[in-house]
Enzyme design. Structure first.
Site, mmCIF file in Angstrom:
data_model
loop_
_atom_site.group_PDB
_atom_site.id
_atom_site.type_symbol
_atom_site.label_atom_id
_atom_site.label_comp_id
_atom_site.label_asym_id
_atom_site.label_seq_id
_atom_site.Cartn_x
_atom_site.Cartn_y
_atom_site.Cartn_z
ATOM 1 N N LEU A 112 0.816 -1.217 0.000
ATOM 2 C CA LEU A 112 0.000 0.000 0.000
ATOM 3 C C LEU A 112 0.848 1.265 0.000
ATOM 4 O O LEU A 112 0.360 2.341 -0.329
ATOM 5 C CB LEU A 112 -0.955 -0.009 1.196
ATOM 6 N N HIS A 261 9.662 -10.199 0.385
ATOM 7 C CA HIS A 261 10.258 -11.540 0.379
ATOM 8 C C HIS A 261 10.795 -11.908 -1.006
ATOM 9 O O HIS A 261 10.353 -11.336 -2.012
ATOM 10 C CB HIS A 261 9.190 -12.580 0.742
ATOM 11 N N CYS A 362 1.831 -17.637 0.240
ATOM 12 C CA CYS A 362 2.054 -17.374 1.669
ATOM 13 C C CYS A 362 1.008 -17.989 2.576
ATOM 14 O O CYS A 362 1.237 -18.118 3.771
ATOM 15 C CB CYS A 362 2.154 -15.881 1.916
HETATM 16 C C1 CIR Z 1 3.959 -9.567 7.078
HETATM 17 O O1 CIR Z 1 4.359 -8.437 6.820
HETATM 18 O O2 CIR Z 1 4.651 -10.368 7.694
HETATM 19 C C2 CIR Z 1 2.593 -9.995 6.614
HETATM 20 N N1 CIR Z 1 1.724 -8.866 6.633
HETATM 21 C C3 CIR Z 1 2.656 -10.562 5.208
HETATM 22 C C4 CIR Z 1 3.404 -11.835 5.115
HETATM 23 C C5 CIR Z 1 3.318 -12.430 3.747
HETATM 24 N N2 CIR Z 1 4.029 -13.652 3.727
HETATM 25 C C6 CIR Z 1 4.437 -14.243 2.617
HETATM 26 O O3 CIR Z 1 4.235 -13.751 1.546
HETATM 27 N N3 CIR Z 1 5.115 -15.374 2.754
#
Ligand code: CIR
Length: 367
Positions: A112, A261, A362
């Site tokens: 965002l 990531h 994820c």
């Molecule tokens: C974070 O910032 O950790 C979570 N809002 C999003 C994690 C996403 N994880 C992934 O893509 N493996």
């Protein structure tokens, strides 16, 4: 195995599919097993159930829900252990339902804050997120025999992103030490769930000062790429290298910038094909990957400029990919169809997770 030729259609589960020639999937998956993925195991064991499917209004297709129930109730006697059909690519999918604090308190550092996302800043719609996640689980259940559901924890707003809490290859699991302090406690329920799966014969835990989010780990079946990011440090990567060395897994560290990531930048469509974002940061990562894999290179398919989140795809079986849905990704769908003509693409709209810097890989751990 039936095959269908289609451009845009719905498959037999009511899911949107685009293009390609692909095998239809039944509840146990019918993908062809690729011999270059030696660490995927295919024994069938009873489903481990930690919670019932959510009793929300979020039912994308009645048929899909029935299939989840079938997964949750199945025992080894129900499974077609000797049926003369190709093995599914994965035996287990571990997922976790959405926390009630997901909309208000999940970490939202990246997506965002980038330009061009003004219209999405109104925030996360929790009900829509639950609906989208339910459909995601339903699709997984169509391809993977055992869907393991972990109860959500309302004190852990990001707990739906299970991928970050563990890395599993073959019968070995590493419980990670996530790189953001608010996410460390998520590993406890994952550890408990994995210990109940007999298929896993070795479960080890990463300790501080090592940190690692599973979103930084890309296992293609040939190489284990580990992103060195704000969440994953060199000690975390080293822990994986040492743990999986006994399985002859080749671990390659890839420094990353500009994304949360490694798998926000690149994922894999099959053991020879990577799907990448089309940006400077993406090119740097691909250069490193190319350098390290000169002897046994990958083909790289770039998504359309601006469609970064669509570079994160889930390989459901050897003939089927789960990709971001929605008209704004049409150009990427076309690119993927052209590059992967033998694959069926299943699309899912995952807007609410994108707002929290998540994508498709994820929300599950597949092995
Ligand atoms: C974070 O910032 O950790 C979570 N809002 C999003 C994690 C996403 N994880 C992934 O893509 N493996």
């Amino acid at each position: 195995m039936a095959t269908t030729q289609q451009q845009t259609d719905t498959d037999d589960n009511g899911n949107n599919t685009v293009g390609g020639v692909g095998g239809s999937a039944n509840a146990f998956g019918v993908g062809l097993f690729e011999s270059r993925t030696p660490f995927y195991l295919h024994e069938t064991v009873p489903t481990r159930t930690f919670s019932p499917p959510p009793a929300t209004t979020a039912s994308p297709t009645a048929k899909g829900v029935l299939k989840i129930k079938k997964m949750l109730n199945s025992s080894v006697g129900d499974l077609p252990v000797s049926a003369p059909q190709p093995s599914p690519l994965w035996t287990f999918a571990v997922v976790r339902d959405v926390s009630s604090r997901f909309a208000s308190d999940s970490i939202q550092d990246f997506y965002l804050s980038k330009p061009n996302h003004e219209e999405e800043k109104s925030g996360i719609d929790l009900n829509l997120a639950r609906h989208q996640h339910h459909r995601y689980c339903s699709i997984l259940a169509d391809y993977i025999p055992n869907l393991v559901k972990i109860e959500p924890d309302d004190s852990l707003p990001d707990c739906v992103f299970v991928e970050d809490t563990t890395v599993v290859i073959g019968s070995t699991a590493v419980i990670s030490h996530p790189g953001h302090p608010s996410r460390v406690k998520e590993t406890e329920a994952m550890k408990e769930a994995l210990h109940k799966i007999r298929h896993l014969t070795k479960i080890v835990e990463m300790q501080s000062p090592a940190t690692l989010d599973g979103g930084d780990v890309l296992w293609t079946g040939r190489h284990l790429f580990v992103g060195l990011s704000k969440r994953t440090n060199a000690a975390g990567a080293q822990f994986l290298r040492e743990t999986f060395a006994e399985q002859n897994v080749k671990t390659i560290d890839i420094p990353i910038e500009g994304s949360l990531h490694l798998k926000s930048i690149v994922s894999h469509a099959d053991s020879n094909t990577l799907v990448s974002i089309d940006t400077e940061d993406g090119r740097k990562v691909i250069e490193k990957i190319n350098e390290a894999t000169k002897e046994d290179p990958y083909r790289v398919v770039c998504v359309a400029p601006g469609d970064d989140v669509a570079a994160n795809v889930v390989r459901l079986d050897s003939g089927t990919l789960l990709v971001q849905g929605g008209s704004k990704f049409e150009e990427t769908h076309r690119i993927l169809r052209d590059a992967l003509p033998n694959m069926k693409l299943i699309t899912i709209e995952y807007s609410e997770f994108i707002k929290a810097d998540g994508a498709l890989t994820c929300c599950s751990v597949l092995f």
